[in-house]
Design a protein around this motif. Structure first.
Motif, mmCIF file in Angstrom:
data_model
loop_
_atom_site.group_PDB
_atom_site.id
_atom_site.type_symbol
_atom_site.label_atom_id
_atom_site.label_comp_id
_atom_site.label_asym_id
_atom_site.label_seq_id
_atom_site.Cartn_x
_atom_site.Cartn_y
_atom_site.Cartn_z
ATOM 1 N N LEU A 49 68.051 8.285 43.214
ATOM 2 C CA LEU A 49 68.770 8.245 44.488
ATOM 3 C C LEU A 49 68.216 7.124 45.363
ATOM 4 C CD1 LEU A 49 70.775 9.192 46.570
ATOM 5 C CD2 LEU A 49 69.273 11.138 47.097
ATOM 6 N N LEU A 50 66.907 6.937 45.370
ATOM 7 C CA LEU A 50 66.310 5.828 46.119
ATOM 8 C C LEU A 50 66.790 4.494 45.541
ATOM 9 C CD1 LEU A 50 62.627 7.113 46.435
ATOM 10 C CD2 LEU A 50 64.512 7.410 48.062
ATOM 11 N N PHE A 51 66.824 4.400 44.213
ATOM 12 C CA PHE A 51 67.338 3.211 43.533
ATOM 13 C C PHE A 51 68.774 2.915 43.982
ATOM 14 C CE2 PHE A 51 70.234 2.144 40.025
ATOM 15 C CZ PHE A 51 69.786 0.889 39.660
ATOM 16 N N ALA A 52 69.610 3.940 43.993
ATOM 17 C CA ALA A 52 71.019 3.774 44.361
ATOM 18 C C ALA A 52 71.164 3.315 45.808
ATOM 19 C CB ALA A 52 71.763 5.090 44.147
ATOM 20 N N LEU A 53 70.348 3.864 46.696
ATOM 21 C CA LEU A 53 70.423 3.499 48.111
ATOM 22 C C LEU A 53 69.970 2.054 48.334
ATOM 23 C CD1 LEU A 53 69.140 6.827 49.705
ATOM 24 C CD2 LEU A 53 71.448 5.872 49.918
ATOM 25 N N VAL A 54 68.994 1.597 47.553
ATOM 26 C CA VAL A 54 68.557 0.196 47.653
ATOM 27 C C VAL A 54 69.698 -0.741 47.265
ATOM 28 C CG1 VAL A 54 67.072 -1.574 46.612
ATOM 29 C CG2 VAL A 54 66.085 0.586 47.378
ATOM 30 N N LEU A 55 70.373 -0.450 46.158
ATOM 31 C CA LEU A 55 71.478 -1.307 45.732
ATOM 32 C C LEU A 55 72.610 -1.280 46.748
ATOM 33 C CD1 LEU A 55 71.919 -0.888 41.867
ATOM 34 C CD2 LEU A 55 70.376 -2.355 43.141
ATOM 35 N N ALA A 56 72.885 -0.111 47.311
ATOM 36 C CA ALA A 56 73.963 -0.010 48.288
ATOM 37 C C ALA A 56 73.665 -0.831 49.534
ATOM 38 C CB ALA A 56 74.188 1.455 48.660
ATOM 39 N N ARG A 57 72.398 -0.881 49.926
ATOM 40 C CA ARG A 57 72.028 -1.574 51.156
ATOM 41 C C ARG A 57 71.790 -3.065 50.948
ATOM 42 N NH1 ARG A 57 68.403 0.643 56.029
ATOM 43 N NH2 ARG A 57 70.090 2.141 55.856
ATOM 44 N N PHE A 58 71.187 -3.450 49.827
ATOM 45 C CA PHE A 58 70.767 -4.841 49.634
ATOM 46 C C PHE A 58 71.555 -5.567 48.548
ATOM 47 C CE2 PHE A 58 67.091 -2.566 51.367
ATOM 48 C CZ PHE A 58 66.795 -3.355 52.471
ATOM 49 N N GLY A 59 72.408 -4.881 47.838
ATOM 50 C CA GLY A 59 73.195 -5.511 46.798
ATOM 51 C C GLY A 59 72.521 -5.463 45.435
ATOM 52 N N LEU A 60 73.255 -5.904 44.436
ATOM 53 C CA LEU A 60 72.782 -5.949 43.056
ATOM 54 C C LEU A 60 72.409 -7.382 42.705
ATOM 55 C CD1 LEU A 60 72.490 -4.742 40.140
ATOM 56 C CD2 LEU A 60 74.923 -5.282 39.823
ATOM 57 N N ARG A 119 76.278 3.895 39.075
ATOM 58 C CA ARG A 119 76.697 5.106 38.354
ATOM 59 C C ARG A 119 76.311 5.027 36.876
ATOM 60 N NH1 ARG A 119 80.184 8.781 40.592
ATOM 61 N NH2 ARG A 119 81.130 8.278 42.626
ATOM 62 N N CYS A 120 76.485 3.861 36.293
ATOM 63 C CA CYS A 120 76.190 3.676 34.881
ATOM 64 C C CYS A 120 74.695 3.854 34.604
ATOM 65 C CB CYS A 120 76.651 2.290 34.451
ATOM 66 S SG CYS A 120 76.470 1.968 32.701
ATOM 67 N N TYR A 121 73.853 3.203 35.416
ATOM 68 C CA TYR A 121 72.416 3.315 35.190
ATOM 69 C C TYR A 121 71.927 4.734 35.462
ATOM 70 C CZ TYR A 121 67.465 3.305 35.553
ATOM 71 O OH TYR A 121 66.149 3.660 35.357
ATOM 72 N N VAL A 122 72.366 5.332 36.556
ATOM 73 C CA VAL A 122 71.890 6.666 36.921
ATOM 74 C C VAL A 122 72.284 7.696 35.864
ATOM 75 C CG1 VAL A 122 72.181 8.535 38.595
ATOM 76 C CG2 VAL A 122 71.740 6.207 39.388
ATOM 77 N N ALA A 123 73.486 7.577 35.306
ATOM 78 C CA ALA A 123 73.907 8.494 34.246
ATOM 79 C C ALA A 123 73.016 8.340 33.013
ATOM 80 C CB ALA A 123 75.362 8.247 33.878
ATOM 81 N N PHE A 124 72.651 7.097 32.706
ATOM 82 C CA PHE A 124 71.723 6.842 31.602
ATOM 83 C C PHE A 124 70.348 7.416 31.917
ATOM 84 C CE2 PHE A 124 68.176 4.174 30.233
ATOM 85 C CZ PHE A 124 68.305 4.205 28.846
ATOM 86 N N SER A 125 69.861 7.137 33.100
ATOM 87 C CA SER A 125 68.521 7.534 33.505
ATOM 88 C C SER A 125 68.364 9.048 33.563
ATOM 89 C CB SER A 125 68.190 6.921 34.868
ATOM 90 O OG SER A 125 66.892 7.244 35.281
#
Length: 237
Positions: A49-60, A119-125
């Motif tokens: 969830l922290l990973f996802a929030l970082v991408l949402a805020r700072f981009g990929l 979504r793809c990475y989190v589902a894998f993780s």
């Protein structure tokens, strides 16, 4: 935005309740680790969830690495900041750091691309256990303490050849478990593809603590409980 229901933003502070964290773990990651249950004695917010929030805020970005330094408890006020050294850090009001991120290469803020990769990475993780860890522990003849299972997210990183129109898929490329006494370091390496073509690679490191001899019956019970929790959640959703 799909992450809105999994955190609360007040000014520059982000707070994550136990219910929000648990819902993300189960619904988005398929992760039924009891440490993410709201009533868990050692509850912590999922690292994904922290990973996802970082991408949402700072981009990929094309190249990113994440180091998880401490576990986040319920409702801890967090600040997501990019520092002068170029690193992104998640810290609390006292300056304690929970996650540190390095990145390079091009960056996209295209919401569709960022969400698809997240979504793809989190589902894998979220498949850490039993999908990836059980075979590794069985092979090494060790397992976590069945009464106090503890698997900690240590770090992850990836490199992408391109970001444009990315609709990725992740698959496990290789895995290993290095055992030192009662500690095990699990390394999961993955391939990233888009439309069947390779576009990147990455890896994730987990720390398994309190190792003991592998007990097939105890492991069967843990796996059965995982699927019981999964079924119960899906039937209640």
């Amino acid at each position: 935005m799909f992450l809105d229901e999994f955190h609360t933003l007040t000014g520059e502070q982000v707070r994550i309740s136990a219910e929000q964290a648990s819902r993300f773990a189960k619904r988005i990651a398929g992760d039924y680790n009891p440490i993410h249950n709201p009533d868990a004695r050692r509850f912590c917010v999922p690292g994904d969830l922290l990973f996802a929030l970082v991408l949402a805020r700072f981009g990929l970005s094309q190249h990113m690495s994440f180091r998880f330094l401490n576990m986040v408890g319920e409702g801890t006020p967090l600040r997501f900041q990019e520092h002068e050294d170029g690193r992104i850090r998640i810290c609390d009001e006292a300056g304690k750091s929970y996650l540190e991120v390095e990145r390079s290469g091009e960056t996209t803020r295209d919401e569709a691309v960022v969400e698809a990769f997240t979504r793809c990475y989190v589902a894998f993780s979220g498949k850490n256990f039993p999908h990836y860890l059980k075979p590794l522990m069985e092979e090494q003849g060790v397992m976590f303490n069945p009464r106090r299972p503890l698997v900690i997210y240590d770090s992850m990183g990836f490199s992408l050849e391109r970001l444009d129109g990315l609709s990725p898929a992740l698959e496990l490329a290789s895995s290993s478990l290095e055992v030192t006494g009662k500690r095990g370091d699990a390394l999961l390496e993955f391939r990233i593809t888009a439309d069947g073509e390779p576009v990147g690679t990455g890896s994730k490191k987990l720390v398994v603590s309190g190792l003991c001899d592998y007990d097939p019956d105890a492991m069967d019970d843990i796996v059965a409980e995982f699927y019981r929790l999964k079924a119960a959640y899906e039937n209640s959703a």
